[in-house]
Design a protein around this motif. Structure first.
Motif, PDB file in Angstrom:
ATOM      1  N   TYR A 433       6.372  39.616  55.446  1.00 21.11           N
ATOM      2  CA  TYR A 433       7.726  39.190  55.779  1.00 21.11           C
ATOM      3  C   TYR A 433       7.978  37.856  55.066  1.00 21.11           C
ATOM      4  N   GLN A 434       9.182  37.685  54.566  1.00 22.35           N
ATOM      5  CA  GLN A 434       9.558  36.443  53.900  1.00 22.35           C
ATOM      6  C   GLN A 434      10.418  35.608  54.844  1.00 22.35           C
ATOM      7  N   ILE A 435      10.080  34.323  54.973  1.00 23.26           N
ATOM      8  CA  ILE A 435      10.795  33.417  55.877  1.00 23.26           C
ATOM      9  C   ILE A 435      11.474  32.334  55.056  1.00 23.26           C
ATOM     10  N   ILE A 440       5.670  33.475  52.946  1.00 25.07           N
ATOM     11  CA  ILE A 440       5.369  34.892  53.158  1.00 25.07           C
ATOM     12  C   ILE A 440       4.371  34.984  54.300  1.00 25.07           C
ATOM     13  N   VAL A 441       4.712  35.760  55.319  1.00 25.92           N
ATOM     14  CA  VAL A 441       3.859  35.928  56.495  1.00 25.92           C
ATOM     15  C   VAL A 441       3.240  37.318  56.446  1.00 25.92           C
ATOM     16  N   ILE A 451       1.848  32.008  53.733  1.00 30.73           N
ATOM     17  CA  ILE A 451       1.600  31.669  52.337  1.00 30.73           C
ATOM     18  C   ILE A 451       2.824  30.976  51.756  1.00 30.73           C
ATOM     19  N   ASN A 452       2.584  29.859  51.048  1.00 29.74           N
ATOM     20  CA  ASN A 452       3.637  29.188  50.299  1.00 29.74           C
ATOM     21  C   ASN A 452       3.797  29.928  48.971  1.00 29.74           C
ATOM     22  N   GLN A 453       4.944  30.596  48.777  1.00 34.23           N
ATOM     23  CA  GLN A 453       5.091  31.479  47.623  1.00 34.23           C
ATOM     24  C   GLN A 453       5.064  30.721  46.305  1.00 34.23           C
ATOM     25  N   LEU A 573      12.245  37.676  47.484  1.00 36.21           N
ATOM     26  CA  LEU A 573      11.239  38.609  47.002  1.00 36.21           C
ATOM     27  C   LEU A 573      11.338  39.913  47.775  1.00 36.21           C
ATOM     28  N   THR A 574      11.270  41.018  47.053  1.00 33.09           N
ATOM     29  CA  THR A 574      11.228  42.316  47.724  1.00 33.09           C
ATOM     30  C   THR A 574       9.872  42.495  48.386  1.00 33.09           C
ATOM     31  N   GLU A 575       9.791  43.527  49.214  1.00 28.03           N
ATOM     32  CA  GLU A 575       8.536  43.759  49.931  1.00 28.03           C
ATOM     33  C   GLU A 575       7.402  44.055  48.950  1.00 28.03           C
ATOM     34  N   LYS A 576       7.717  44.789  47.884  1.00 31.01           N
ATOM     35  CA  LYS A 576       6.697  45.095  46.892  1.00 31.01           C
ATOM     36  C   LYS A 576       6.244  43.823  46.186  1.00 31.01           C
ATOM     37  N   GLU A 577       7.173  42.934  45.835  1.00 30.86           N
ATOM     38  CA  GLU A 577       6.817  41.677  45.179  1.00 30.86           C
ATOM     39  C   GLU A 577       5.987  40.793  46.094  1.00 30.86           C
ATOM     40  N   GLN A 578       6.307  40.788  47.379  1.00 32.35           N
ATOM     41  CA  GLN A 578       5.522  40.008  48.335  1.00 32.35           C
ATOM     42  C   GLN A 578       4.079  40.500  48.394  1.00 32.35           C
ATOM     43  N   GLU A 579       3.927  41.815  48.465  1.00 31.92           N
ATOM     44  CA  GLU A 579       2.579  42.370  48.560  1.00 31.92           C
ATOM     45  C   GLU A 579       1.784  42.089  47.276  1.00 31.92           C
ATOM     46  N   ASN A 580       2.434  42.218  46.125  1.00 30.53           N
ATOM     47  CA  ASN A 580       1.723  41.933  44.870  1.00 30.53           C
ATOM     48  C   ASN A 580       1.273  40.484  44.795  1.00 30.53           C
TER      49      ASN A 580
END
Length: 615
Positions: A433-435, A440-441, A451-453, A573-580
């Motif tokens: 999840y992006q806050i 990113i949590v 995480i600090n993106q 960031l999309t969910e896919k970008e967050q996971e990557n």
């Protein structure tokens, strides 16, 4: 009790004074160039070897000095500009310090040759460490040649504190540029280690700026001019779209003297309000002329800070003049109540009557009639269908279908299984999840990780660039058309030194000219729109010196490029970008810190969360 206070010998006093006057080779360059300007020279040459550590020589065609003056100029507090204390407030020249040459002679090997125009012979003086070695007549051309060799030869501690040649050379170039821009009516040339760096012919202010910074500087400049009783302002400011991240091209000149003023800089930034991106700095080259008695120059050892009598008035004039120029040259948005001439009536139609369109209707037309309508008018009409549809035919068979529909039987609608399989349900659960477009949590077994993106992406890019430069297997994306980027002469020298390291990251340099580079390939992480920003920030980060070792140089480049290209705070960031990003971060060798030793993530256990609710 015996006295403990005593007067210092002259050679010791000169060395102490040299600590205030000569901080680095650039300080000597500044003093000698200003003396040459005060000597009314029209041609000045600066020759440098080993960034000024081995040789600093200034040759001019000025008025020269007599035999007496040539010996007296090396004495302490000896100057031709000051006669009484009141003269400090009516200075029109530069070298008025009085101990500059004495301080320089105390810490170097000095050789001076000077001759006046009306004299047949000149004077040749050699001084080593403040001691006169020789003075003899010589056949010389008009003017003065001042050579400073082996700077700080008798103060090794000071010599050890000097930076690398790249850094010291940059400081020398800065001083040379400041003096050259203040005096476009003088021909300046500069040589470093036998190669010519600058050749600036006599010109106006605009052409002098273009000759120094080369490239497409001319199209970036907007002229500024204002005449008042307390200030005469002229110069140029840069267009907002050419702003940079660094403050390299920002110059104030007051009475032909370069100064630094945070107060006046704020006035310029206020004029650009609403036109610049966050963190961007405009270019400006502003020449201010004020009455000498309204300023105090002698408030700083380097004479680069000035005290003004009425700073508030200068602030207002500077801000309004720049704002007016930006609006006048259609750079800033302005209200324009003038009508557009393109909307005016053409000349041949001014007295012509307007033609109104005519409407013709066939009133005898019956859409339900079997025969075709009569066409008594010339304008085209809608064509009637050749055959009328039989609407009743659409309902044929509907009754039988309805009967069959009623006789249909349905299966039992009892739910026998879940709509989705269990593995499909798990796939639907979001893992990250992006806050606030900043953090990113992601859940973990013991709790969650935040995480600090921006820092996480810096770490990922840093290790990727460092690996490419170490292994020499960087991938490049080829450009359809080569990209041409312009830089100043010092920046081009720095790029030439970094060329091999940049090629290891994925850059492909097609050509490197005097004032521009041709780039035909980029690293896979860099887009064409980002390349100029990346190189500008890289040059800014390396202005403090390039490390001598290859690894330290690669480390500095990787850090700079990672900071420039990393995902910024506020980026969605999309969910896919967050996971990557999460997967790439924890695949790094040191995922817990950024390249600048700041934490990239924190963890919160379930126990920590429970404590928050235990109140």
């Amino acid at each position: 009790m015996s006295s403990i206070i005593q007067l210092l010998p002259d050679h010791v006093a000169n060395q102490i004074a040299a600590g205030e006057v000569v901080q680095r080779p650039a300080s000597v360059v500044k003093e000698l160039l200003e003396n040459a300007v005060d000597a009314k020279a029209t041609d000045i040459k600066l020759i440098i070897k080993d960034a000024g550590k081995s040789l600093i020589q200034v040759i001019d065609n000025g008025v020269g000095m007599s035999v007496t003056d040539s010996r007296l100029c090396f004495e302490r507090h000896a100057t031709s500009k000051i006669r009484q204390a009141e003269d400090l407030f009516s200075l029109h020249t530069k070298g008025f310090r009085g101990e500059a040459l004495a301080s320089i002679a105390a810490i170097a090997h000095v050789e001076m040759k000077t001759k006046q125009d009306q004299e047949e012979l000149g004077t040749h003086i050699v001084i080593e460490g403040g001691k006169f070695m020789s003075q003899e007549p010589a056949v010389l051309p008009k003017g003065t040649s001042f050579a400073v060799k082996n700077l700080f030869f008798n103060i090794p501690a000071r010599r050890n504190f000097l930076k690398s040649e790249t850094v010291e050379q940059r400081h020398i170039v800065d001083e040379f540029q400041r003096v050259a821009m203040a005096h476009p009516n003088i021909h300046f040339t500069m040589y470093h280690n036998g190669s010519e760096m600058f050749n600036l012919p006599i010109s106006n202010f605009r052409q002098r700026i273009v000759n120094i910074f080369s490239g497409k500087t001319n199209e970036k400049l907007v002229p500024v001019k204002e005449e008042t009783d307390i200030l005469s302002l002229q110069g140029f400011v840069g267009k907002p779209e050419f702003s940079k991240k660094n403050r390299g091209e920002q110059f104030f000149f007051v009475n032909d003297r370069f100064i630094k003023s945070g107060y006046l800089h704020h006035a310029v930034m206020a004029a650009y309000e609403g036109l610049l991106k966050d963190g961007s700095q405009p270019s400006y080259f502003l020449y201010l002329t004020v009455p000498p008695h309204t300023i105090d120059i002698n408030i700083h050892p380097t004479k680069t800070e000035i005290k003004f009598d009425d700073e508030h008035a200068l602030y207002a004039i500077l801000r309004s003049a720049i704002k007016h120029s930006l609006g006048q040259f259609n750079v800033a948005p302005v209200l324009d109540f003038d009508r557009d001439p393109n909307l005016d009536t053409p000349y041949q139609y001014q007295n012509k009557e307007a033609e109104y369109p005519t409407i013709q209707v066939d009133r005898s037309y019956n859409p339900f009639a079997d025969d075709k309508p009569s066409k008594s008018f010339s304008t085209p009409s809608y064509k009637k269908p050749e055959a009328q549809p039989n609407w009743e035919s659409l309902y044929v068979g509907l009754k039988q279908a309805g009967q069959e529909l009623a006789e249909m039987t349905f299966e039992n609608d009892a739910v026998t299984s879940s709509l989705f399989e269990e593995n499909e349900v798990e796939q639907e659960v979001k893992r990250t999840y992006q806050i606030h477009k900043k953090y990113i949590v992601s859940p973990i077994k013991s709790g969650m990780v935040i995480i600090n993106q921006n820092r996480a992406h810096e770490r990922v890019l840093y290790e990727a660039f460092l690996t490419s430069m170490t292994v020499h297997q960087a991938s490049s994306q080829q450009l359809l058309f080569p990209l041409q980027l312009y830089f100043s002469a010092p920046e081009m020298d720095l790029l030439a030194e970094l060329k091999s390291a940049l090629e290891n990251t994925g850059f492909v340099f097609e050509a490197m000219e005097v004032d521009h580079v041709m780039i035909s390939g980029l690293p896979v992480n860099v887009t064409e729109s980002e390349i100029s920003i990346v190189l500008e920030e890289l040059l800014r980060d390396l202005q403090d010196g390039i490390p001598d070792s290859s690894f330290s140089q690669n480390d500095t480049i990787a850090k700079s490029m990672a900071r420039s290209l990393a995902i910024k705070t506020g980026t969605y960031l999309t969910e896919k970008e967050q996971e990557n990003l999460v997967h790439n971060l924890f695949a790094c060798k040191e995922p817990d810190v950024s390249p600048f030793q700041k934490p990239t993530f924190i963890t919160m256990s379930v126990e920590d969360i429970d404590k928050k609710f235990s109140v």
